[in-house]
Scaffold this motif. Structure first.
Motif, PDB file in Angstrom:
ATOM      1  N   ALA A   1       0.624  -0.974   0.232  1.00 44.13           N
ATOM      2  CA  ALA A   1      -0.279   0.170   0.296  1.00 44.13           C
ATOM      3  C   ALA A   1       0.813   1.463  -0.388  1.00 44.13           C
ATOM      4  O   ALA A   1       0.509   2.830  -0.922  1.00 44.13           O
ATOM      5  CB  ALA A   1      -0.759   0.107   0.895  1.00 44.13           C
ATOM      6  N   LYS A   2       1.895   1.171   0.138  1.00 47.16           N
ATOM      7  CA  LYS A   2       2.764   2.407   0.568  1.00 47.16           C
ATOM      8  C   LYS A   2       3.084   2.543  -1.088  1.00 47.16           C
ATOM      9  O   LYS A   2       3.622   3.644  -1.299  1.00 47.16           O
ATOM     10  CB  LYS A   2       4.554   1.949   2.096  1.00 47.16           C
ATOM     11  CG  LYS A   2       5.080   3.057   1.790  1.00 47.16           C
ATOM     12  CD  LYS A   2       5.231   3.296   2.684  1.00 47.16           C
ATOM     13  CE  LYS A   2       5.033   2.586   4.629  1.00 47.16           C
ATOM     14  NZ  LYS A   2       4.972   4.372   5.074  1.00 47.16           N
ATOM     15  N   MET A   3       3.571   1.578  -1.394  1.00 44.56           N
ATOM     16  CA  MET A   3       3.930   1.563  -2.916  1.00 44.56           C
ATOM     17  C   MET A   3       2.925   2.638  -3.473  1.00 44.56           C
ATOM     18  O   MET A   3       3.338   3.601  -4.446  1.00 44.56           O
ATOM     19  CB  MET A   3       3.900   0.271  -3.542  1.00 44.56           C
ATOM     20  CG  MET A   3       5.371  -0.657  -3.005  1.00 44.56           C
ATOM     21  SD  MET A   3       5.148  -1.563  -4.349  1.00 44.56           S
ATOM     22  CE  MET A   3       6.507  -2.996  -3.271  1.00 44.56           C
ATOM     23  N   VAL A   4       1.251   2.677  -3.566  1.00 39.72           N
ATOM     24  CA  VAL A   4       0.470   3.135  -4.146  1.00 39.72           C
ATOM     25  C   VAL A   4       0.419   4.380  -3.135  1.00 39.72           C
ATOM     26  O   VAL A   4       0.166   6.041  -4.599  1.00 39.72           O
ATOM     27  CB  VAL A   4      -1.057   2.572  -4.061  1.00 39.72           C
ATOM     28  CG1 VAL A   4      -2.600   3.502  -3.766  1.00 39.72           C
ATOM     29  CG2 VAL A   4      -0.785   1.155  -3.952  1.00 39.72           C
ATOM     30  N   GLU A   5       1.081   4.746  -2.765  1.00 40.32           N
ATOM     31  CA  GLU A   5       1.167   6.343  -1.626  1.00 40.32           C
ATOM     32  C   GLU A   5       2.599   6.992  -2.673  1.00 40.32           C
ATOM     33  O   GLU A   5       2.250   8.043  -2.755  1.00 40.32           O
ATOM     34  CB  GLU A   5       1.881   5.870  -0.147  1.00 40.32           C
ATOM     35  CG  GLU A   5       1.339   7.335   0.512  1.00 40.32           C
ATOM     36  CD  GLU A   5       1.807   7.663   2.505  1.00 40.32           C
ATOM     37  OE1 GLU A   5       2.265   8.083   2.268  1.00 40.32           O
ATOM     38  OE2 GLU A   5       1.340   6.151   2.538  1.00 40.32           O
ATOM     39  N   VAL A   6       3.508   5.855  -2.883  1.00 40.30           N
ATOM     40  CA  VAL A   6       4.395   6.616  -3.588  1.00 40.30           C
ATOM     41  C   VAL A   6       3.841   7.192  -5.151  1.00 40.30           C
ATOM     42  O   VAL A   6       4.040   8.476  -4.934  1.00 40.30           O
ATOM     43  CB  VAL A   6       5.689   5.394  -3.984  1.00 40.30           C
ATOM     44  CG1 VAL A   6       6.504   6.622  -4.829  1.00 40.30           C
ATOM     45  CG2 VAL A   6       6.743   5.893  -2.876  1.00 40.30           C
ATOM     46  N   LEU A   7       3.280   6.896  -5.733  1.00 39.83           N
ATOM     47  CA  LEU A   7       2.410   6.579  -6.928  1.00 39.83           C
ATOM     48  C   LEU A   7       1.491   7.747  -6.398  1.00 39.83           C
ATOM     49  O   LEU A   7       1.634   8.484  -7.778  1.00 39.83           O
ATOM     50  CB  LEU A   7       1.565   5.464  -7.498  1.00 39.83           C
ATOM     51  CG  LEU A   7       2.300   3.417  -7.822  1.00 39.83           C
ATOM     52  CD1 LEU A   7       1.593   3.284  -8.469  1.00 39.83           C
ATOM     53  CD2 LEU A   7       3.494   4.741  -9.250  1.00 39.83           C
ATOM     54  N   ASN A   8       0.891   8.141  -5.416  1.00 37.85           N
ATOM     55  CA  ASN A   8      -0.132   9.326  -5.632  1.00 37.85           C
ATOM     56  C   ASN A   8       0.301  10.806  -5.111  1.00 37.85           C
ATOM     57  O   ASN A   8      -0.227  11.309  -5.495  1.00 37.85           O
ATOM     58  CB  ASN A   8      -0.913   8.910  -4.059  1.00 37.85           C
ATOM     59  CG  ASN A   8      -2.389   8.361  -4.459  1.00 37.85           C
ATOM     60  OD1 ASN A   8      -2.721   8.173  -5.286  1.00 37.85           O
ATOM     61  ND2 ASN A   8      -2.985   7.702  -3.303  1.00 37.85           N
ATOM     62  N   CYS A   9       1.616  10.675  -4.584  1.00 37.45           N
ATOM     63  CA  CYS A   9       2.694  11.681  -4.672  1.00 37.45           C
ATOM     64  C   CYS A   9       2.922  11.655  -6.389  1.00 37.45           C
ATOM     65  O   CYS A   9       3.104  12.809  -6.007  1.00 37.45           O
ATOM     66  CB  CYS A   9       3.910  11.447  -4.213  1.00 37.45           C
ATOM     67  SG  CYS A   9       3.400  11.169  -1.638  1.00 37.45           S
ATOM     68  N   TRP A  10       3.188  10.586  -6.916  1.00 37.04           N
ATOM     69  CA  TRP A  10       3.721  11.231  -8.306  1.00 37.04           C
ATOM     70  C   TRP A  10       2.439  11.621  -9.596  1.00 37.04           C
ATOM     71  O   TRP A  10       2.482  12.353 -10.289  1.00 37.04           O
ATOM     72  CB  TRP A  10       4.738   9.806  -8.936  1.00 37.04           C
ATOM     73  CG  TRP A  10       5.670   9.715  -8.088  1.00 37.04           C
ATOM     74  CD1 TRP A  10       6.707  10.417  -7.383  1.00 37.04           C
ATOM     75  CD2 TRP A  10       6.167   8.202  -8.331  1.00 37.04           C
ATOM     76  NE1 TRP A  10       7.647  10.018  -7.137  1.00 37.04           N
ATOM     77  CE2 TRP A  10       7.763   8.966  -7.601  1.00 37.04           C
ATOM     78  CE3 TRP A  10       6.819   7.229  -9.205  1.00 37.04           C
ATOM     79  CZ2 TRP A  10       8.224   7.631  -7.505  1.00 37.04           C
ATOM     80  CZ3 TRP A  10       6.951   6.288  -8.691  1.00 37.04           C
ATOM     81  CH2 TRP A  10       8.291   6.881  -8.360  1.00 37.04           C
ATOM     82  N   MET A  11       1.356  11.517  -8.918  1.00 36.96           N
ATOM     83  CA  MET A  11       0.463  11.621  -9.935  1.00 36.96           C
ATOM     84  C   MET A  11       0.093  13.459  -9.896  1.00 36.96           C
ATOM     85  O   MET A  11       0.143  13.968  -9.132  1.00 36.96           O
ATOM     86  CB  MET A  11      -1.245  10.652  -9.203  1.00 36.96           C
ATOM     87  CG  MET A  11      -2.242  11.053 -10.072  1.00 36.96           C
ATOM     88  SD  MET A  11      -3.678  10.365  -8.927  1.00 36.96           S
ATOM     89  CE  MET A  11      -4.064  11.315  -7.785  1.00 36.96           C
ATOM     90  N   PRO A  12       0.119  13.588 -11.171  1.00 36.65           N
ATOM     91  CA  PRO A  12      -0.093  15.139 -11.661  1.00 36.65           C
ATOM     92  C   PRO A  12      -1.400  15.736 -11.068  1.00 36.65           C
ATOM     93  O   PRO A  12      -2.355  14.594 -10.563  1.00 36.65           O
ATOM     94  CB  PRO A  12      -0.539  14.674 -12.830  1.00 36.65           C
ATOM     95  CG  PRO A  12      -0.063  14.177 -13.191  1.00 36.65           C
ATOM     96  CD  PRO A  12       0.152  12.559 -12.628  1.00 36.65           C
ATOM     97  N   ARG A  13      -1.632  16.805 -10.202  1.00 32.70           N
ATOM     98  CA  ARG A  13      -2.251  17.448  -9.891  1.00 32.70           C
ATOM     99  C   ARG A  13      -4.067  17.540 -10.820  1.00 32.70           C
ATOM    100  O   ARG A  13      -3.869  17.408  -9.673  1.00 32.70           O
ATOM    101  CB  ARG A  13      -1.809  18.185  -8.691  1.00 32.70           C
ATOM    102  CG  ARG A  13      -0.687  17.589  -7.432  1.00 32.70           C
ATOM    103  CD  ARG A  13      -1.731  16.669  -6.809  1.00 32.70           C
ATOM    104  NE  ARG A  13      -0.909  15.447  -6.221  1.00 32.70           N
ATOM    105  CZ  ARG A  13      -0.592  14.780  -5.428  1.00 32.70           C
ATOM    106  NH1 ARG A  13      -1.456  13.832  -5.931  1.00 32.70           N
ATOM    107  NH2 ARG A  13       0.005  13.816  -4.989  1.00 32.70           N
TER     108      ARG A  13
END
Length: 193
Positions: free
Chosen positions: A57-69
């Motif tokens: 799930a922390k990997m998903v959190e990384v992807l959320n940080c990278w996701m364009p806003r």
């Protein structure tokens, strides 16, 4: 086999560093993140290699940080979602697999934990739904799945949450009715309130 024997805290440290660096403006500008994206996509839906669902799930959190806003915005990380080969092929499917896998995390707080994890996954899936190259992945998943396990699970989970919400609304309505009767409400102990 060797990778499955590696201590998971190595992966956790890398994910924490990526999350931290992603929150600093322009810290990842010029950094080639393709290998990290490969790693995340391939292992977030692989409980045989990374058993800890919180780490996946922390990997998903990384992807959320990278996701364009903002939709349509171009950033260094937006190419990871729109042009990265593994992302286009596997990201939607692996996110759906993780969404199903977090049903049972093994923790005593799993009922509450899964909602936070699924919220992050849902934000990513919502973003990916708007990216044209990922819409083919959604269609492919719908065609390939005879039983529709992932999509049925998403729908069932949404129905459950809607049912819970409606029940809570009824409870709130009853509570408001009790509060309207001020004399009875004031006589209740603090513990009952």
């Amino acid at each position: 086999m060797e990778f499955a024997c590696m201590p998971e805290h190595f992966v956790e440290d890398v994910m924490e560093l990526l999350i931290f660096a992603s929150r600093i403006p322009h810290a990842l500008d010029g950094v080639k993140l393709d290998d990290f994206m490969n790693f995340i996509i391939m292992f977030m839906a692989s409980p045989e290699y990374i058993r800890n669902p919180y780490l996946r799930a922390k990997m998903v959190e990384v992807l959320n940080c990278w996701m364009p806003r903002r939709s349509g915005s171009s950033s260094a990380t937006s190419t990871l979602f729109e042009w990265h080969l593994l992302s286009v092929q596997y990201l939607v499917k692996n996110l759906l697999k993780l969404y199903v896998d977090v049903e049972f995390t093994g923790s005593h707080t799993q009922f509450y934990d899964k909602f936070n994890i699924r919220h992050n996954i849902a934000k990513l899936l919502e973003y990916l739904w708007q990216v044209p190259v990922h819409q083919n992945a959604w269609k492919q998943i719908a065609k390939e799945e005879e039983k529709g396990v992932y999509l049925n699970f998403l729908i069932n989970d949404s129905i459950f949450l809607l049912d819970e919400s409606l029940n809570k609304i009824l409870e709130l309505k009853e509570l408001e009715a009790e509060m309207a009767n001020t004399t009875e409400w004031e006589q209740r102990s603090a513990q009952e309130n």
